[in-house]
Enzyme design. Structure first.
Site, PDB file in Angstrom:
ATOM      1  N   ASP A 167      50.188  33.670  47.580  1.00 34.84           N
ATOM      2  CA  ASP A 167      49.221  32.355  46.915  1.00 34.84           C
ATOM      3  C   ASP A 167      50.077  31.742  46.018  1.00 34.84           C
ATOM      4  O   ASP A 167      50.573  32.299  45.226  1.00 34.84           O
ATOM      5  CB  ASP A 167      48.163  33.095  46.295  1.00 34.84           C
ATOM      6  CG  ASP A 167      47.087  31.977  46.276  1.00 34.84           C
ATOM      7  OD1 ASP A 167      47.353  30.845  45.626  1.00 34.84           O
ATOM      8  OD2 ASP A 167      45.865  32.338  46.299  1.00 34.84           O
ATOM      9  N   THR A 204      43.110  27.191  46.660  1.00 33.55           N
ATOM     10  CA  THR A 204      43.052  28.361  47.797  1.00 33.55           C
ATOM     11  C   THR A 204      42.197  28.277  48.970  1.00 33.55           C
ATOM     12  O   THR A 204      42.747  28.704  50.032  1.00 33.55           O
ATOM     13  CB  THR A 204      42.963  29.414  46.816  1.00 33.55           C
ATOM     14  OG1 THR A 204      44.131  29.803  45.811  1.00 33.55           O
ATOM     15  CG2 THR A 204      42.967  30.848  47.556  1.00 33.55           C
ATOM     16  N   TYR A 206      37.216  41.643  49.460  1.00 30.59           N
ATOM     17  CA  TYR A 206      38.517  41.228  48.468  1.00 30.59           C
ATOM     18  C   TYR A 206      38.300  42.283  47.159  1.00 30.59           C
ATOM     19  O   TYR A 206      37.276  42.230  46.664  1.00 30.59           O
ATOM     20  CB  TYR A 206      38.488  39.766  48.151  1.00 30.59           C
ATOM     21  CG  TYR A 206      39.462  39.361  47.246  1.00 30.59           C
ATOM     22  CD1 TYR A 206      40.795  39.510  47.833  1.00 30.59           C
ATOM     23  CD2 TYR A 206      39.290  38.922  45.905  1.00 30.59           C
ATOM     24  CE1 TYR A 206      41.913  38.889  46.914  1.00 30.59           C
ATOM     25  CE2 TYR A 206      40.292  38.741  44.973  1.00 30.59           C
ATOM     26  CZ  TYR A 206      41.632  38.541  45.546  1.00 30.59           C
ATOM     27  OH  TYR A 206      42.835  38.323  45.039  1.00 30.59           O
TER      28      TYR A 206
HETATM   29  P1  AMP Z   1      42.665  29.282  42.844  1.00 30.65           P
HETATM   30  O1  AMP Z   1      44.140  29.189  42.157  1.00 30.65           O
HETATM   31  O2  AMP Z   1      41.784  28.998  41.968  1.00 30.65           O
HETATM   32  O3  AMP Z   1      42.898  27.990  43.877  1.00 30.65           O
HETATM   33  O4  AMP Z   1      42.249  30.486  43.462  1.00 30.65           O
HETATM   34  C1  AMP Z   1      43.291  31.718  43.505  1.00 30.65           C
HETATM   35  C2  AMP Z   1      42.184  32.992  43.319  1.00 30.65           C
HETATM   36  O5  AMP Z   1      41.384  33.061  44.434  1.00 30.65           O
HETATM   37  C3  AMP Z   1      43.160  34.491  43.181  1.00 30.65           C
HETATM   38  O6  AMP Z   1      43.653  34.604  42.140  1.00 30.65           O
HETATM   39  C4  AMP Z   1      42.134  35.256  43.724  1.00 30.65           C
HETATM   40  O7  AMP Z   1      41.382  35.760  42.599  1.00 30.65           O
HETATM   41  C5  AMP Z   1      40.964  34.386  44.380  1.00 30.65           C
HETATM   42  N1  AMP Z   1      40.856  34.945  45.920  1.00 30.65           N
HETATM   43  C6  AMP Z   1      41.810  34.676  46.884  1.00 30.65           C
HETATM   44  N2  AMP Z   1      41.531  35.407  47.957  1.00 30.65           N
HETATM   45  C7  AMP Z   1      40.344  35.707  47.847  1.00 30.65           C
HETATM   46  C8  AMP Z   1      39.252  36.335  48.721  1.00 30.65           C
HETATM   47  N3  AMP Z   1      39.467  36.629  49.968  1.00 30.65           N
HETATM   48  N4  AMP Z   1      38.029  36.797  48.077  1.00 30.65           N
HETATM   49  C9  AMP Z   1      37.775  36.266  46.674  1.00 30.65           C
HETATM   50  N5  AMP Z   1      38.608  35.589  46.111  1.00 30.65           N
HETATM   51  C10 AMP Z   1      39.994  35.456  46.512  1.00 30.65           C
HETATM   52 ZN    ZN Z   2      46.166  29.572  46.125  1.00 29.23          ZN
HETATM   53 ZN    ZN Z   3      45.790  29.006  41.785  1.00 31.79          ZN
END
Ligand code: AMP
Ligand code: ZN
Ligand code: ZN
Length: 403
Positions: A31, A67, A152
């Site tokens: 990520d 994400t 998750y």
């Molecule tokens: P963002 O940076 O806000 O776009 O999202 C990143 C965050 O999404 C990560 O740090 C995780 O905490 C969360 N995340 C990633 N995959 C999952 C998943 N399968 N279910 C729930 N939360 C997730």
């Molecule tokens: Zn991401």
């Molecule tokens: Zn992020």
């Protein structure tokens, strides 16, 4: 021999042959691993992967470069306006229900996901699939999720995730999954907290690189090692943000009522219907360090207008700027965010990585930018199954990386 026994033997033999011929693919997501993190001279395992397989200059995310929309585009081959996960946070304006990352109820409700993930397509074709985390893999409808999946858990150790995947690959042939996803949040978290140019992000990059080394060494112990394809991607990149670069929509629109969703790198704005033009004109007049668009006038390349949950006004901050309302400003001021993503997906800082190696991929083959919506039809091609026909991804744009 009785006819019944002949039939049984025939089915056992054909299922063994089918299982042996069906490829194995592990799709890994780092990520927030920006396209150029692998050019810092600190990633020996990624260097090795590049020499053994295909490396794209960058992987272009979909808008918004967040994400959930991106992981779901990768796995379904659709733009958010078609698959419905239009942001990490959004509202169904008809029922007022909200979809929120971190809300275990909404992320598991199949009704939000209008695309078909590759595991659904694969399962329909008799291919066993598994996911050690991926947005959209936990849907409550059994046939729409992988045969094996995990709810998750952010704090699940990375070693446990890899060992879990290896355990699946050690299952008896009939139960063994052929398509597996694996997810690591590390570079996203450190990118947000310390920025993409920090010592801490370099440590995170090295950490993920050595995990790749560990995964490789475990794969090398498997009897199926030579028939496993590995595709490594990231959902988006990261850019530095500055605390002083704030756009407060509540200040610009102090005389108006409106719904404000998402926020930070872009905002979804729904004014009262009879005030739409006025609100748009005011935002347009104040268009400084952001771009404002009416939904039906969004430039084509965003592919972000054709969904009923997209608001009538979309505001996209310039790189490094943050768009808030009064409420979000409070929490944003308290946080110590140094990096963010979600901006215009044409910005190179928002681009991610694409590496692939294994029996299906060309070796030592460097190419330009790929689109992440093209990965779903690529997977369908590798598994020799028909992709869903209403996708946005195009096999023609990507299949040249296959042998
Ligand atoms: P963002 O940076 O806000 O776009 O999202 C990143 C965050 O999404 C990560 O740090 C995780 O905490 C969360 N995340 C990633 N995959 C999952 C998943 N399968 N279910 C729930 N939360 C997730
Ligand atoms: Zn991401
Ligand atoms: Zn992020």
């Amino acid at each position: 021999m009785k006819a019944k026994n002949v039939v049984i033997i025939f089915f056992v033999l054909t299922s063994i042959i089918f299982a042996q011929k069906t490829p194995y693919v592990i799709l890994i997501s780092f990520d927030g691993f920006r396209w150029d993190y692998c050019e810092r001279g600190i990633t020996p395992n990624l260097d090795k992967l590049q020499n053994e397989g295909v490396r794209a200059k960058s992987l272009k995310p979909v808008f918004p470069s967040k994400t959930f929309p991106n992981h779901y585009s990768i796995i379904s081959g659709m733009y958010p306006e078609d698959h419905g996960i239009i942001a990490n946070y959004f509202t169904n304006p008809f029922t007022h229900e909200r979809y929120r990352v971190g809300d275990t109820v909404s992320v598991r409700q199949g009704k939000w996901y209008q695309g078909e993930a590759i595991w659904e397509t694969a399962r329909r074709n008799g291919i066993v699939t598994a996911s050690y985390f991926w947005p959209g893999s936990e849907i409550e409808l059994e046939y729409r999720r992988p045969n094996y999946f995990k709810y998750y858990e952010h704090n699940k150790t990375y070693k446990e995730r890899i060992d879990g995947v290896i355990n699946w690959l050690n299952l008896p042939q009939k139960e063994r999954p052929h398509f597996i996803t694996l997810y690591f949040h590390d570079t996203d978290s450190y990118g947000h907290d310390f920025g993409p140019n920090s010592i801490e992000i370099n440590q995170s990059i090295k950490r993920l690189d050595s995990l790749l080394g560990y995964l490789n060494s475990e794969i090398n112990k498997l009897e199926t090692k030579d028939s496993i394809d590995i595709i490594l991607v990231s959902d988006h990149g990261m850019t530095e943000v500055c605390k002083d670069k704030i756009i407060n929509v509540d200040e610009i629109l102090s005389d108006y009522k409106f719904r404000f969703d998402s926020g930070e790198t872009f905002a979804l704005i729904e004014p009262e219907e009879n005030k739409l033009n006025e609100v748009y004109e005011i935002l347009k007049k104040n268009e400084n360090h952001f771009k404002v668009y009416l939904k039906n006038e969004m430039p084509e390349y965003y592919h972000f207008s054709n969904h009923q949950f997209i608001t009538t006004i979309i505001l996209i901050a310039d790189l490094g700027w943050t768009v808030v309302n009064n409420k979000l400003l409070k929490s944003y001021t308290k946080s110590n965010t140094k990096g963010n993503h979600g901006y215009d997906n044409n910005e190179l800082d928002m681009h991610g990585i694409f590496f692939a190696k294994g029996p299906h991929f060309k070796e030592n083959y460097k190419i330009g930018t790929l689109l992440n919506v093209d990965i779903y039809p690529l997977l369908a091609k590798i598994f020799k199954i028909n992709p869903r026909n209403n996708i946005d991804g195009k096999l023609e744009r990507i299949e040249f990386i296959l042998k």
